[in-house]
Design an enzyme around this catalytic site. Structure first.
Site, PDB file in Angstrom:
ATOM      1  N   CYS A   1       0.829  -1.210   0.000  1.00 24.98           N
ATOM      2  CA  CYS A   1       0.000   0.000   0.000  1.00 24.98           C
ATOM      3  C   CYS A   1       0.859   1.255   0.000  1.00 24.98           C
ATOM      4  O   CYS A   1       0.352   2.345  -0.177  1.00 24.98           O
ATOM      5  CB  CYS A   1      -0.955   0.009   1.191  1.00 24.98           C
ATOM      6  SG  CYS A   1      -0.159   0.249   2.781  1.00 24.98           S
TER       7      CYS A   1
ATOM      8  N   ASP B   1       2.549   2.621   2.536  1.00 22.06           N
ATOM      9  CA  ASP B   1       2.703   3.332   3.800  1.00 22.06           C
ATOM     10  C   ASP B   1       3.897   2.781   4.561  1.00 22.06           C
ATOM     11  O   ASP B   1       3.974   1.581   4.819  1.00 22.06           O
ATOM     12  CB  ASP B   1       1.455   3.168   4.684  1.00 22.06           C
ATOM     13  CG  ASP B   1       0.223   3.844   4.100  1.00 22.06           C
ATOM     14  OD1 ASP B   1       0.387   4.906   3.472  1.00 22.06           O
ATOM     15  OD2 ASP B   1      -0.875   3.311   4.276  1.00 22.06           O
TER      16      ASP B   1
ATOM     17  N   CYS C   1      -0.162   8.007   3.007  1.00 19.35           N
ATOM     18  CA  CYS C   1      -1.339   8.842   2.796  1.00 19.35           C
ATOM     19  C   CYS C   1      -1.564   9.774   3.986  1.00 19.35           C
ATOM     20  O   CYS C   1      -0.906   9.670   5.020  1.00 19.35           O
ATOM     21  CB  CYS C   1      -2.554   7.960   2.568  1.00 19.35           C
ATOM     22  SG  CYS C   1      -2.992   6.951   3.998  1.00 19.35           S
TER      23      CYS C   1
ATOM     24  N   CYS D   1      -3.954   2.273   8.861  1.00 22.54           N
ATOM     25  CA  CYS D   1      -2.968   3.302   9.213  1.00 22.54           C
ATOM     26  C   CYS D   1      -2.790   3.375  10.723  1.00 22.54           C
ATOM     27  O   CYS D   1      -1.672   3.563  11.212  1.00 22.54           O
ATOM     28  CB  CYS D   1      -3.400   4.662   8.670  1.00 22.54           C
ATOM     29  SG  CYS D   1      -3.448   4.724   6.868  1.00 22.54           S
TER      30      CYS D   1
END
Length: 141
Positions: free
Chosen positions: A34, A36, A59, A103
């Site tokens: 992703c 991150d 993000c 997250c």
């Protein structure tokens, strides 16, 4: 995707950004799938996290969860910091969209990794067991 005012504030004005050249513990976690990646650096004195910084590639939600989690563990003992859950991080931000809950899991994992690194450096032994995270189940990038 709707973000709370707190998420937007921590994204636009992240707290405790950076890293220490002489950190007592550093934890880097991420999911290349992703994109991150979170790096948490801690300074520890008398078993208390006296300072903490982060660098996050990801993000807005990843940056916001990193920022607020540093505020939540600063001044806490190592044991107290380890009690911080991804749910508590999300709640402190007044919620995250379901597709962004991973997250908050990264923030929890980065704190654990930094404390684990500190313990390995100071005692030769890391955390007993890692919590199991369902990180890969929460992707919506």
């Amino acid at each position: 995707m709707q973000y709370s005012a707190k998420v937007m504030d921590h994204f636009a004005n992240p707290r405790n950004v950076g890293e220490f050249s002489d950190a007592d513990g550093v934890g880097e976690v991420g999911n290349p799938a992703c994109g991150d990646i979170m790096r948490m650096s801690i300074k520890v004195k008398d078993n208390v996290i006296v300072d903490v910084k982060f660098k996050t590639f990801g993000c807005g939600a990843a940056i916001a969860t990193s920022s607020i989690s540093t505020e939540m563990i600063k001044g806490k003992t190592l044991d107290e910091a380890l009690q911080l859950t991804n749910k508590a991080v999300a709640e402190a931000l007044d919620g995250l969209p379901p597709a962004k809950m991973h997250c908050s899991v990264l923030a929890e994992e980065a704190i654990e990794a930094a404390i684990d690194d500190y313990l390995k450096k100071t005692t030769g032994k890391g955390l007993e067991k890692k919590k199991q995270h369902a990180h890969d189940d929460h992707h919506g990038h």
